[in-house]
Design an enzyme around this catalytic site. Structure first.
Site, mmCIF file in Angstrom:
data_model
loop_
_atom_site.group_PDB
_atom_site.id
_atom_site.type_symbol
_atom_site.label_atom_id
_atom_site.label_comp_id
_atom_site.label_asym_id
_atom_site.label_seq_id
_atom_site.Cartn_x
_atom_site.Cartn_y
_atom_site.Cartn_z
ATOM 1 N N ARG A 224 -13.806 10.758 15.342
ATOM 2 C CA ARG A 224 -13.828 11.933 16.197
ATOM 3 C C ARG A 224 -14.616 13.072 15.542
ATOM 4 O O ARG A 224 -15.458 13.718 16.179
ATOM 5 C CB ARG A 224 -12.383 12.386 16.484
ATOM 6 C CG ARG A 224 -12.230 13.674 17.266
ATOM 7 C CD ARG A 224 -12.777 13.583 18.670
ATOM 8 N NE ARG A 224 -14.181 13.959 18.728
ATOM 9 C CZ ARG A 224 -14.969 13.773 19.776
ATOM 10 N NH1 ARG A 224 -14.512 13.205 20.861
ATOM 11 N NH2 ARG A 224 -16.219 14.148 19.739
ATOM 12 N N CYS B 81 -17.980 24.241 14.472
ATOM 13 C CA CYS B 81 -16.793 23.726 15.176
ATOM 14 C C CYS B 81 -16.175 24.845 16.013
ATOM 15 O O CYS B 81 -15.712 24.632 17.132
ATOM 16 C CB CYS B 81 -15.765 23.213 14.175
ATOM 17 S SG CYS B 81 -16.329 21.857 13.129
ATOM 18 N N CYS C 138 -18.309 14.734 16.454
ATOM 19 C CA CYS C 138 -18.495 16.172 16.678
ATOM 20 C C CYS C 138 -19.678 16.695 15.868
ATOM 21 O O CYS C 138 -20.517 17.440 16.384
ATOM 22 C CB CYS C 138 -17.236 16.940 16.293
ATOM 23 S SG CYS C 138 -15.924 16.871 17.532
ATOM 24 N N HIS D 264 -14.242 25.525 19.687
ATOM 25 C CA HIS D 264 -12.804 25.358 19.485
ATOM 26 C C HIS D 264 -12.121 26.553 18.825
ATOM 27 O O HIS D 264 -11.176 26.375 18.064
ATOM 28 C CB HIS D 264 -12.543 24.100 18.647
ATOM 29 C CG HIS D 264 -12.891 22.829 19.337
ATOM 30 N ND1 HIS D 264 -12.163 22.334 20.407
ATOM 31 C CD2 HIS D 264 -13.895 21.942 19.121
ATOM 32 C CE1 HIS D 264 -12.691 21.194 20.799
ATOM 33 N NE2 HIS D 264 -13.755 20.928 20.054
ATOM 34 N N CYS E 85 0.836 -1.206 0.000
ATOM 35 C CA CYS E 85 0.000 0.000 0.000
ATOM 36 C C CYS E 85 0.871 1.255 0.000
ATOM 37 O O CYS E 85 1.822 1.357 0.775
ATOM 38 C CB CYS E 85 -0.917 -0.012 1.220
ATOM 39 S SG CYS E 85 -2.015 1.429 1.343
ATOM 40 N N CYS F 101 -6.511 1.118 -0.910
ATOM 41 C CA CYS F 101 -5.572 0.000 -0.972
ATOM 42 C C CYS F 101 -6.288 -1.344 -0.797
ATOM 43 O O CYS F 101 -5.931 -2.336 -1.452
ATOM 44 C CB CYS F 101 -4.489 0.158 0.097
ATOM 45 S SG CYS F 101 -3.260 1.436 -0.282
#
Length: 266
Positions: free
Chosen positions: A223, A175, A227, A179, A66, A102
């Protein structure tokens, strides 16, 4: 006199609140440090390496050929340079999209088979999470390096930046709501400012991570998916461009940070 006393009392309350916050943060840091010595992610890394080298799929081939961006078979340091543009597909891909590619080209899996069960659930493990734990571990200590050298990389970064600030969903969140400024916290969890180098490096360099609360290693795709779910955005498809764009934005902001994944998370 009364005003002076009130100001003094207010200052004492603020100082007490800050002391409590600092004490809580120190306690959480100590908890993570205690767990890090026996990070269960090592089991996922070992399982992922075994899957990487094991012949599978209709072609009965391993993933050892790969190309993750540094040439066929080169895994060391590759994760720290992703997402990136790939000439063979003509698009920017993150580590999980490249793994899917791959598995399709080398092992002969269909797109549905190569992306099946990207996130584990009770009683159902995920090969993708194990493979990503291994790939990420091979970049531990490597510097994050996203140069934006190709026009498509620049386009993807800009798309990620726009998505970071885009407000929507039932809560009208972005977001950036959580953040984009220092000192924010949700429950006992500090929220890093991802517009700063330190905040972006701290966040990006530690995913994938073993989630103690879930008993699984979770990837960066998971993750960001989670969110968006919590913001009540439409559910993104696994491997979608919007996730890759957000990853590109975060990775570029984290340039120069040292990869420390898979880490351990609450």
């Amino acid at each position: 006199m009364v005003l002076a006393a009130a100001l003094a009392a207010g200052g004492a309350v603020m100082a007490s609140a800050q002391d409590t916050k600092d004490s809580t943060a120190a306690g959480i840091a100590q908890y993570r440090e205690m767990l890090a010595d026996g990070n269960p992610a090592e089991l996922w890394e070992a399982a992922g390496e075994e899957l990487w080298k094991k012949p599978a799929g209709p072609k009965q081939a391993s993933l050892e050929a790969c190309d993750l961006g540094l040439g066929p078979g080169v895994v060391k340091g590759a994760y720290a340079k992703l997402p990136r543009f790939f000439k063979d597909t003509g698009r920017v891909m993150d580590a999980e999209q490249r793994l899917m590619y791959c598995r399709m080209t080398l092992q002969g899996l269909t797109k549905e088979e190569a992306s099946a069960r990207p996130f584990s659930s009770p009683g159902k493990s995920s090969d993708i999470e194990r493979l990503m734990a291994y790939v990420a571990s091979e970049s531990r200590g490597a510097a994050i390096d996203i140069p934006l050298a190709h026009p498509e990389e620049k386009r993807m970064y800009e798309l990620g930046r726009r998505m970071f600030f885009y407000r929507g969903g039932a809560y009208d969140f972005a977001c950036a709501t959580c953040h984009a400024q220092p000192g924010l916290r949700i429950r006992l969890q500090d929220l890093p400012d991802l517009l700063t180098a330190d905040g972006a490096r701290y966040a990006y360099s530690t995913w994938p991570g073993y989630r103690v609360s879930q008993g699984e290693v979770r990837t960066m795709q998971h993750r960001l998916y989670d969110c968006l779910r919590q913001q009540r955005f439409p559910e993104p498809l696994y491997g979608s461009e919007v996730i890759t764009a957000l990853e590109m934005f975060l990775a570029r902001n984290a340039n120069g940070g040292k990869m420390d994944a898979p880490s351990i998370k609450r």
